[in-house]
Design an enzyme around this catalytic site. Structure first.
Site, PDB file in Angstrom:
ATOM      1  N   HIS A 160      35.287  42.729  44.947  1.00 14.62           N
ATOM      2  CA  HIS A 160      35.040  41.442  45.609  1.00 14.62           C
ATOM      3  C   HIS A 160      34.571  40.400  44.583  1.00 14.62           C
ATOM      4  CE1 HIS A 160      34.146  43.924  49.416  1.00 14.62           C
ATOM      5  NE2 HIS A 160      35.178  43.173  49.714  1.00 14.62           N
ATOM      6  N   CYS A 247      26.047  43.777  49.615  1.00 15.98           N
ATOM      7  CA  CYS A 247      26.876  44.300  50.728  1.00 15.98           C
ATOM      8  C   CYS A 247      26.069  44.895  51.865  1.00 15.98           C
ATOM      9  CB  CYS A 247      27.814  45.416  50.295  1.00 15.98           C
ATOM     10  SG  CYS A 247      28.060  45.656  48.607  1.00 15.98           S
TER      11      CYS A 247
HETATM   12  C1  CIR Z   1      34.871  49.164  50.696  1.00 12.60           C
HETATM   13  O1  CIR Z   1      35.681  49.532  49.826  1.00 12.60           O
HETATM   14  O2  CIR Z   1      35.169  48.330  51.547  1.00 12.60           O
HETATM   15  C2  CIR Z   1      33.485  49.755  50.678  1.00 12.60           C
HETATM   16  N1  CIR Z   1      33.528  51.130  50.262  1.00 12.60           N
HETATM   17  C3  CIR Z   1      32.582  48.976  49.769  1.00 12.60           C
HETATM   18  C4  CIR Z   1      32.306  47.580  50.270  1.00 12.60           C
HETATM   19  C5  CIR Z   1      31.352  46.848  49.405  1.00 12.60           C
HETATM   20  N2  CIR Z   1      31.068  45.575  49.965  1.00 12.60           N
HETATM   21  C6  CIR Z   1      30.688  44.526  49.258  1.00 12.60           C
HETATM   22  O3  CIR Z   1      30.655  44.566  48.042  1.00 12.60           O
HETATM   23  N3  CIR Z   1      30.438  43.397  49.913  1.00 12.60           N
END
Ligand code: CIR
Length: 252
Positions: A160, A247
């Site tokens: 991201h 996150c």
């Molecule tokens: C994903 O790949 O969507 C999750 N395992 C990790 C999401 C991390 N989110 C973020 O950095 N905002």
């Protein structure tokens, strides 16, 4: 100033979430303990923390940041970019409806909150594998209605935008080298991460305190020059699943 945060307890299944990391299998008990320490840190900084129930059908659902973009006037419920994560936003919408006017991103638009960085009255909208141009345009049109400016930024590395770029106060963006020549970031001081410590780029500013991942001394030394309080938290299990500190919560 943030007053509230929404977090969600990791589910027992959380190791089945999406990841590109090869850091080994995460441990559930350690994850729950690290997550509780995170919620406690937010409480110690004065935030009222609402902990949602775990969602066993969605292994990545504790990464609540991806399901909404919250600002003083409204909350935008996203359409997450990964198919396995679509549906996580349903319970988030219910929780946020108690606090904000709800707006929504609709298909074919996709947005992950991890790609969205708000600094004062401006939104950086990362366009990534998760956030497409259609989703970015929908979000831009919504925030513009409320008087914000916005700009898209291509996410050429990392999952991201906020895997690589975060606001750390004092008009400063903490960034990975990939972003150091991007004109969209003009007007800010740029604090460039050491290549060995890029994970620490996902540092979270809560009012006047920086929460950073534990174990990144070069980044800590750079951040100390800002003169803000710093709290370090162990994020080992979150990292194994491609996540970081931002996150794990929605702040507003
Ligand atoms: C994903 O790949 O969507 C999750 N395992 C990790 C999401 C991390 N989110 C973020 O950095 N905002």
């Amino acid at each position: 100033m943030f007053q509230k945060a929404i977090v969600r307890k990791p589910c027992k299944n959380f190791a089945k979430g999406i990841t590109t990391q090869t850091l080994g299998a995460p441990d559930y008990d350690t994850m729950v303990a690290q997550h509780a320490a995170y919620a406690d840190a937010l409480k110690e900084l004065g935030l009222a923390v609402e902990m949602l129930e775990a969602e066993e059908a969605y292994p990545d659902a504790h990464f609540v940041e991806d399901t909404a973009v919250v600002f003083p006037e409204a909350a935008v419920i996203t359409n997450p970019g990964a198919d396995a994560r679509k549906g996580e936003e349903v319970t988030i919408k219910k929780a946020l409806a108690a606090h904000r006017t709800i707006e929504e991103i609709t298909a074919p638009g996709t947005v992950d909150g991890g790609d969205i960085l708000m600094v004062d009255r401006h939104f950086f909208i990362g366009v990534s594998d998760r956030t497409n141009m259609e989703g970015a345009a929908q979000l831009g049109a919504i925030v513009e209605k409320y008087g914000y400016t916005w700009a898209t930024v291509p996410v050429a590395a990392g999952l991201h935008f906020k895997s690589s770029v975060n606001y750390v106060g004092k008009n400063t963006l903490l960034i990975t080298e990939t972003f150091k020549d991007r004109s969209e970031l003009d007007g800010y001081e740029l604090m460039v991460l050491d290549p060995e410590e890029e994970y620490a780029g996902n540092t979270l500013l809560i009012n006047d305190t920086l929460i950073m991942p534990k174990g990144y001394p070069k980044t800590r030394a750079k951040l100390e020059t800002l003169g803000l309080a710093i709290v370090e938290l162990d994020t080992s299990e979150t990292r194994k699943m491609d996540g970081g500190l931002t996150c794990l919560s929605l702040r507003f």
